[in-house]
Design an enzyme around this catalytic site. Structure first.
Site, PDB file in Angstrom:
ATOM      1  N   THR A  72       2.950  -5.193  -5.835  1.00 24.81           N
ATOM      2  CA  THR A  72       1.587  -4.679  -6.020  1.00 24.81           C
ATOM      3  C   THR A  72       0.624  -5.838  -6.300  1.00 24.81           C
ATOM      4  O   THR A  72      -0.455  -5.928  -5.702  1.00 24.81           O
ATOM      5  CB  THR A  72       1.564  -3.641  -7.167  1.00 24.81           C
ATOM      6  OG1 THR A  72       2.527  -2.631  -6.858  1.00 24.81           O
ATOM      7  CG2 THR A  72       0.199  -3.019  -7.333  1.00 24.81           C
ATOM      8  N   GLN A 179      10.431  -3.441   1.748  1.00 24.23           N
ATOM      9  CA  GLN A 179      11.652  -2.669   2.010  1.00 24.23           C
ATOM     10  C   GLN A 179      12.618  -3.396   2.941  1.00 24.23           C
ATOM     11  O   GLN A 179      13.738  -2.931   3.141  1.00 24.23           O
ATOM     12  CB  GLN A 179      11.303  -1.290   2.594  1.00 24.23           C
ATOM     13  CG  GLN A 179      10.591  -0.371   1.625  1.00 24.23           C
ATOM     14  CD  GLN A 179      11.489   0.120   0.481  1.00 24.23           C
ATOM     15  OE1 GLN A 179      12.712   0.026   0.536  1.00 24.23           O
ATOM     16  NE2 GLN A 179      10.876   0.634  -0.579  1.00 24.23           N
ATOM     17  N   SER A 198       9.523  -7.687  -3.726  1.00 21.12           N
ATOM     18  CA  SER A 198       9.721  -7.238  -5.115  1.00 21.12           C
ATOM     19  C   SER A 198      11.227  -7.250  -5.365  1.00 21.12           C
ATOM     20  O   SER A 198      11.978  -6.558  -4.660  1.00 21.12           O
ATOM     21  CB  SER A 198       9.205  -5.806  -5.278  1.00 21.12           C
ATOM     22  OG  SER A 198       8.165  -5.737  -6.207  1.00 21.12           O
ATOM     23  N   ALA A 199      11.675  -8.008  -6.373  1.00 24.15           N
ATOM     24  CA  ALA A 199      13.112  -8.243  -6.564  1.00 24.15           C
ATOM     25  C   ALA A 199      13.920  -6.969  -6.809  1.00 24.15           C
ATOM     26  O   ALA A 199      15.078  -6.876  -6.408  1.00 24.15           O
ATOM     27  CB  ALA A 199      13.315  -9.211  -7.724  1.00 24.15           C
ATOM     28  N   HIS A 200      13.293  -5.969  -7.453  1.00 22.97           N
ATOM     29  CA  HIS A 200      14.082  -4.780  -7.805  1.00 22.97           C
ATOM     30  C   HIS A 200      14.463  -3.935  -6.595  1.00 22.97           C
ATOM     31  O   HIS A 200      15.274  -3.015  -6.710  1.00 22.97           O
ATOM     32  CB  HIS A 200      13.358  -3.931  -8.864  1.00 22.97           C
ATOM     33  CG  HIS A 200      12.116  -3.231  -8.385  1.00 22.97           C
ATOM     34  ND1 HIS A 200      12.085  -1.880  -8.142  1.00 22.97           N
ATOM     35  CD2 HIS A 200      10.874  -3.685  -8.115  1.00 22.97           C
ATOM     36  CE1 HIS A 200      10.855  -1.531  -7.765  1.00 22.97           C
ATOM     37  NE2 HIS A 200      10.103  -2.618  -7.728  1.00 22.97           N
ATOM     38  N   THR A 236       2.117 -17.662 -17.804  1.00 24.27           N
ATOM     39  CA  THR A 236       3.448 -18.251 -17.967  1.00 24.27           C
ATOM     40  C   THR A 236       4.467 -17.491 -17.117  1.00 24.27           C
ATOM     41  O   THR A 236       4.498 -16.264 -17.119  1.00 24.27           O
ATOM     42  CB  THR A 236       3.849 -18.220 -19.460  1.00 24.27           C
ATOM     43  OG1 THR A 236       2.830 -18.915 -20.184  1.00 24.27           O
ATOM     44  CG2 THR A 236       5.193 -18.892 -19.694  1.00 24.27           C
ATOM     45  N   CYS A 324       6.009   6.099  -6.820  1.00 29.59           N
ATOM     46  CA  CYS A 324       4.983   6.521  -7.756  1.00 29.59           C
ATOM     47  C   CYS A 324       4.703   8.012  -7.649  1.00 29.59           C
ATOM     48  O   CYS A 324       4.155   8.601  -8.562  1.00 29.59           O
ATOM     49  CB  CYS A 324       3.716   5.715  -7.563  1.00 29.59           C
ATOM     50  SG  CYS A 324       3.418   5.327  -5.886  1.00 29.59           S
TER      51      CYS A 324
HETATM   52  N1  PLP Z   1       5.327  -1.653  -1.008  1.00 23.94           N
HETATM   53  C1  PLP Z   1       6.378  -0.872  -0.715  1.00 23.94           C
HETATM   54  C2  PLP Z   1       6.725  -0.620   0.710  1.00 23.94           C
HETATM   55  C3  PLP Z   1       7.137  -0.294  -1.736  1.00 23.94           C
HETATM   56  O1  PLP Z   1       8.176   0.486  -1.428  1.00 23.94           O
HETATM   57  C4  PLP Z   1       6.770  -0.550  -3.076  1.00 23.94           C
HETATM   58  C5  PLP Z   1       7.511   0.108  -4.172  1.00 23.94           C
HETATM   59  O2  PLP Z   1       7.782   1.308  -4.150  1.00 23.94           O
HETATM   60  C6  PLP Z   1       5.667  -1.389  -3.324  1.00 23.94           C
HETATM   61  C7  PLP Z   1       4.982  -1.916  -2.268  1.00 23.94           C
HETATM   62  C8  PLP Z   1       5.243  -1.720  -4.729  1.00 23.94           C
HETATM   63  O3  PLP Z   1       6.243  -2.471  -5.360  1.00 23.94           O
HETATM   64  P1  PLP Z   1       6.153  -2.817  -6.931  1.00 23.94           P
HETATM   65  O4  PLP Z   1       6.001  -1.505  -7.633  1.00 23.94           O
HETATM   66  O5  PLP Z   1       7.453  -3.473  -7.223  1.00 23.94           O
HETATM   67  O6  PLP Z   1       4.978  -3.697  -7.124  1.00 23.94           O
END
Ligand code: PLP
Length: 370
Positions: A72, A179, A198-200, A236, A324
């Protein structure tokens, strides 16, 4: 009751070896990477080692990789940064993007910072590339923002083709690659101009990610107040998470063929079992999309409006849309945009290497009750 997790597009379980390395960093390296003494240097070296490892994996220069708090923040930084730093006057996107992109772009439009154009797409959610070419032909300085793998449908964008169209018209290309990172040979050496992660989403920690900004583009920083990330992202650094992210990506890419082969089999099995057991179900999006994501449409009926909640109570974690909106009863903006909101209930099933065939069997056998 064993709980079955089939929501890996929302987030993935952290790998034990990633959790271990983060724990070790947290316990042993506490220096501030910006400090000019031994403690700072040790921390800085870890960050630069991680940068080297991730940039090598993505085939970009280390100087083109910037660590952030996640996708994000990366999207927001690039969108605002390209308007302020590169003179972008128009953003071209589609209504099938993730809310992190869509809502940021809508706000940019509302604030009058750039014109916004939404591209057409077909019933499966394929972006109309002729519309893209036509839109770009008038010469306005444009940033095209289209995701690689759609997080709800799994559709894959033809990245090379889009990049060629953008280059032909002098437009910049930002792709939300969240993704697909760690699921392909992620070679960003030629395109896109901007990518994010995004690492997760690849068995790393939450709250850490990166953006790739090609060296020819000097975008304006969003966060100021420190010289971290070569003045591109003040604050940081999240040291342990950055190290964990590098480890997670390394693991993902070393095992990418095996993992994705295995996950494809799970997806195919799910499709086959749904076809057999729930003949009136449909599949939303492109059948040839990314192996990790499958979007099933159940015919809409009064009894199945709460299906995601009901499946949860039976021990199955799936989603009705993006992370979300899961947990909220709103129907997915993607399903609405495809014109399917009145007829189907969407169930997004998303797999990882930690799922198995037995889980798929149990899931489809439960889903048929709805
Ligand atoms: N973009 C895509 C395609 C995603 O699937 C997600 C997370 O669901 C995001 C952006 C946002 O990722 P984050 O919440 O880790 O910033």
């Amino acid at each position: 009751m064993d709980y079955i997790y089939l929501d890996n597009a929302a987030t993935t379980p952290i790998l034990p070896e990633v959790a271990d390395i983060m724990d070790d960093v947290n316990r042993t390296i506490f220096g501030n990477p910006s400090s000019i003494h031994r403690f700072g240097n040790i921390a800085r070296d870890k960050i630069e080692e991680s940068r080297l490892s991730i940039s090598k994996a993505l085939k970009v220069k280390p100087s083109e990789l910037f660590f952030t708090s996640g996708a994000t923040e990366s999207i927001t930084t690039i969108l605002y940064g390209a308007i302020r730093g590169l003179g972008v006057q128009r953003i071209v996107t589609s209504r099938l993007e993730h809310p992190a992109t869509l809502q940021t772009i809508e706000k940019i439009g509302r604030l009058g910072l750039a014109e916004v154009v939404y591209l057409e797409f077909d019933k499966q959610g394929h972006i109309n590339l002729q519309h893209l070419s036509g839109t770009l032909s008038n010469g306005t300085k444009t940033l095209v923002c289209l995701m690689h793998a759609n997080n709800e449908l799994g559709n894959l964008l033809p990245m090379k083709k889009v990049s060629e169209i953008c280059s032909e018209h002098g437009a910049l290309f930002l792709s939300d690659t969240v993704q697909s990172i760690g699921k392909f040979d992620n070679d960003f050496s030629e395109y896109p101009d901007f990518a994010i992660g995004s690492a997760h989403k690849f068995h790393g920690p939450k709250g850490v990610g990166f953006m790739v900004v090609k060296s020819q583009y000097k975008i304006d920083a969003l966060m100021v107040g420190g010289a971290q990330e070569r003045n591109m992202r003040a604050g940081t650094e999240n040291l342990a998470s950055i190290v964990g992210m590098a480890k997670a990506l390394d693991f993902a890419l070393k095992n990418v063929e095996d993992s994705m082969g295995y996950i494809s089999e799970l997806k195919n099995l799910t499709i086959e079992r749904v076809k057999n057991l729930i003949p009136d179900a449909v599949f939303n999006g492109d059948a040839c999309g990314i192996a990790t994501i499958l979007n099933i449409g159940l015919p809409k009926a009064t009894h199945n409006k709460m299906v995601v909640f009901n499946l949860d109570s039976k021990g199955f974690a799936v989603s009705g849309g993006s992370a979300c909106s899961s947990g909220v009863l709103n129907i997915s903006h993607v399903i609405k945009a495809l014109g399917l909101a009145e007829t189907i209930i969407p169930i997004r099933v998303s797999f990882s290497r930690f799922n198995n065939a037995e889980e798929v069997e149990l899931f489809v056998n439960m889903l048929k009750n709805y």
